[in-house]
Design a protein around this motif. Structure first.
Motif, PDB file in Angstrom:
ATOM      1  N   THR A  27       0.854  -1.186   0.000  1.00 41.53           N
ATOM      2  CA  THR A  27       0.000   0.000   0.000  1.00 41.53           C
ATOM      3  C   THR A  27       0.892   1.238   0.000  1.00 41.53           C
ATOM      4  N   LEU A  28       0.303   2.369  -0.384  1.00 43.44           N
ATOM      5  CA  LEU A  28       1.050   3.618  -0.504  1.00 43.44           C
ATOM      6  C   LEU A  28       0.329   4.730   0.239  1.00 43.44           C
ATOM      7  N   LYS A  29       1.128   5.654   0.776  1.00 41.30           N
ATOM      8  CA  LYS A  29       0.560   6.878   1.340  1.00 41.30           C
ATOM      9  C   LYS A  29       1.526   8.013   1.017  1.00 41.30           C
ATOM     10  N   ASP A  30       1.025   9.241   1.052  1.00 39.61           N
ATOM     11  CA  ASP A  30       1.881  10.400   0.815  1.00 39.61           C
ATOM     12  C   ASP A  30       2.912  10.517   1.933  1.00 39.61           C
ATOM     13  N   THR A  31       4.130  10.883   1.560  1.00 32.43           N
ATOM     14  CA  THR A  31       5.169  11.132   2.545  1.00 32.43           C
ATOM     15  C   THR A  31       4.820  12.388   3.327  1.00 32.43           C
ATOM     16  N   PRO A  32       4.816  12.327   4.659  1.00 30.90           N
ATOM     17  CA  PRO A  32       4.478  13.536   5.447  1.00 30.90           C
ATOM     18  C   PRO A  32       5.568  14.588   5.319  1.00 30.90           C
ATOM     19  N   LEU A  33       5.159  15.862   5.482  1.00 28.08           N
ATOM     20  CA  LEU A  33       6.080  16.993   5.411  1.00 28.08           C
ATOM     21  C   LEU A  33       6.170  17.684   6.758  1.00 28.08           C
ATOM     22  N   ASP A  34       7.345  18.281   7.036  1.00 25.83           N
ATOM     23  CA  ASP A  34       7.463  19.092   8.236  1.00 25.83           C
ATOM     24  C   ASP A  34       6.920  20.487   7.941  1.00 25.83           C
ATOM     25  N   PRO A  35       6.883  21.400   8.924  1.00 26.54           N
ATOM     26  CA  PRO A  35       6.318  22.747   8.682  1.00 26.54           C
ATOM     27  C   PRO A  35       7.007  23.519   7.562  1.00 26.54           C
ATOM     28  N   ASN A  36       8.251  23.154   7.242  1.00 29.29           N
ATOM     29  CA  ASN A  36       8.972  23.838   6.164  1.00 29.29           C
ATOM     30  C   ASN A  36       8.781  23.169   4.807  1.00 29.29           C
ATOM     31  N   GLY A  37       7.919  22.146   4.770  1.00 25.48           N
ATOM     32  CA  GLY A  37       7.651  21.477   3.499  1.00 25.48           C
ATOM     33  C   GLY A  37       8.677  20.430   3.110  1.00 25.48           C
ATOM     34  N   VAL A  38       9.503  19.996   4.059  1.00 26.66           N
ATOM     35  CA  VAL A  38      10.540  19.003   3.774  1.00 26.66           C
ATOM     36  C   VAL A  38       9.996  17.611   4.067  1.00 26.66           C
TER      37      VAL A  38
END
Length: 548
Positions: A129-140
């Motif tokens: 299964t796949l999910k979007d990679t989470p981002l930190d507040p700076n979009g990284v």
């Protein structure tokens, strides 16, 4: 698909790892690739390998169709190359100067004999299964759970009988090497594998040839044990096994430039040929008695010319003759460089892509212009939803043939790929004979000196900034230069600039402080084009300090 080849997919993100190997190495937080396993004696140093998935089809879930439509599942082939290597065979001394001063010629030369100790492990069908990679507040992107939660677990065999030795050792004759930035590439990586229907190319073995002996020329260096001399390279690979038997063998010869490790403005650049062994048979020829001539095997032709100098205008207005949202490669030609298509892939912070196929005969002149995206849709030419950061841009050329396993023939024209014909996007690897690409990474600028909040900075002294993925210079051949502006009571309207490197290998640019500036100032360093106009979207970095 080899046309989607990327280091991110092959190696994965970096995972901070504590590495202790005997008394020779004891390092904390070493950024090892997620795709690497390592242990020493009975000690496991990094026990998981992990890879990002590609969306596809799946059959093992109750809501298969929903997952397929949403792009949240896939089925691929898992593979690994693994073996026990004596500590003395590892090029540890090449890392003595730290990772910033790695001696790659030493590393590659010493790695080659290690391949004979490796085995191949293949698991034909792995559903995930796949999910979007989470981002930190700076979009990284954050990969903190790499190898643990949310990853499909699939064990691999480390040694026979579950794994298969890289038993076929044969010599390949390498064609004239490609060039990048007016220099022949540093070496060739051979990747042997099998083109498995519905799964793409599954790697089964490796080989390396260097081009470091002086004077640097258009041939790989001579290798001990190969009487034929320069321009030849060994490849060790396993036969097809564990469910991929009968698939078409392929040898991928990648001409690789290491300039990105010594020139901060250079991107990862590669030119590759993909050939099929005659009659789909591997040979055993460790000394090159009858070397496989990659140039003559099939319809591959010469190494493709790398797509240098590509330009995309991220602005909504014309900039430096390139129309709004327009793309061109000035000077690109198909003369002696047969090309079916130019492929441009923009990737945002989630690694979601906008892929464009362009006519190679037009990219040097009219190029193409992208439409504005529909309302409510993310524009993937930008890294973030706010359109304040450029996306990553990969520019690739692709060469296709109707019968890539046959005698050298005519390269398929662009129309055969994009119009109704027997060549489709889902079978592009079946027709691929060659490709090249350059990763045009997002440009950045940062401060080295003076330090933030520093006092007593001398008027007229030098500030040092670090620029990456941006070529400093004053002509149209470069990307642009650095401009620094100042605000503060003692330096209102102050400005300084630099159009040359102080240390190119480190991407450092020295800018002199204006002689008349005093007191506390805020300095804004900005990347500008060769006309002095700020990039769109802007790339800048601020620093506050006090000038005495």
């Amino acid at each position: 698909s080899i046309t989607d080849l990327s280091l991110t997919q092959l190696l994965g993100n970096s995972v901070p790892t504590d590495v202790k190997i005997g008394n020779a190495i004891d390092q904390k937080g070493v950024p090892l690739p997620a795709g690497v396993y390592i242990g020493f004696s009975e000690q496991t140093i990094k026990g998981n390998i992990a890879a990002q998935g590609l969306a596809g089809v799946c059959t093992g879930f109750a809501d298969n169709e929903t997952r397929i439509n949403a792009g949240t599942c896939g089925t691929r082939t898992g593979w690994a190359l693994a073996g026990d290597v004596p500590l003395g065979d590892l090029p540890i001394d090449a890392f003595a100067g730290g990772t910033d001063n790695i001696k790659f010629d030493v590393v590659l030369a010493r790695v080659l004999p290690i391949f004979r100790k490796f085995n191949s492990s293949v698991v034909r069908d792995v559903e995930f299964t796949l999910k979007d990679t989470p981002l930190d507040p700076n979009g990284v992107p954050q990969f903190a759970d790499a190898g643990t939660a949310d990853f499909k677990q699939q064990d691999h065999a480390f040694a026979p009988p579950g794994a298969i030795p890289l038993a076929f050792n044969f010599v390949n004759k390498i064609p004239t090497l490609p060039r990048y930035r007016n220099a022949y590439v540093d070496g060739v990586v051979l990747l042997g594998g099998a083109n498995v229907p519905g799964r793409g190319v599954v790697p089964l073995g490796l080989g390396v040839a260097l081009n470091t002996a002086m004077p640097i020329d258009d041939k790989t260096d001579a290798v001990m044990g190969i009487p034929a001399g320069a321009g030849h390279a060994q490849l060790r690979m396993a036969p097809t096994h564990h469910g991929i038997e009968g698939a078409e063998y392929g040898v991928l010869a990648l001409g690789v430039s290491l300039k990105s490790f010594s020139d901060s403005s250079a991107g990862i650049a590669t030119s590759g040929l993909f050939v099929r062994p005659p009659n789909n048979k591997l040979v055993f020829d460790p000394t090159g008695a009858t070397p496989a001539n990659i140039l003559d095997l099939q319809a591959a032709g010469p190494f493709p010319v790398m797509p240098e100098g590509a330009k995309y205008n991220y602005a909504a207005v014309t900039v430096n003759t390139i129309p709004a949202r327009g793309f061109r490669i000035p000077g690109f030609t198909t003369t002696s460089n047969p090309t079916t298509a130019v492929r441009v892939a923009f990737s945002d912070n989630f690694d979601h892509r906008w892929v464009v196929l362009a006519d190679p005969n037009k990219v040097a002149t009219t190029g193409f212009a992208l439409p504005q995206v529909p309302g409510g849709t993310t524009d993937r030419t930008f890294a973030n939803a706010g359109a304040t950061l450029r996306s990553q841009m990969l520019v690739q050329t692709i060469r296709l043939a109707a019968d890539p396993a046959g005698a050298p023939g005519t390269t398929l024209p662009y129309a055969s790929l994009v119009e109704a014909s027997n060549t489709r996007g889902d079978s592009i690897t079946d027709h691929t004979t060659a490709f090249s690409f350059i990763d045009y990474a997002r440009p950045t600028i940062s401060w080295k000196t003076p330090a933030a909040g520093m006092t007593g900075v001398g008027a007229g002294s030098a500030m040092v900034l670090v620029v990456e993925s941006f070529r400093i210079g004053a002509t149209q051949m470069e990307d642009g230069f650095v401009k620094v502006t100042f605000t503060g009571a003692g330096c209102a309207g102050g400005m300084a600039e630099s159009k040359m490197y102080s240390a190119m290998d480190k991407g450092e640019v020295s800018v002199t402080l204006p002689a008349g500036c005093t007191g506390m100032v805020e300095a804004t360093a900005t990347l500008v084009d060769f006309n002095g106009a700020a990039l769109i979207p802007g790339v800048e970095s601020k620093r506050t300090f006090t000038i005495q």
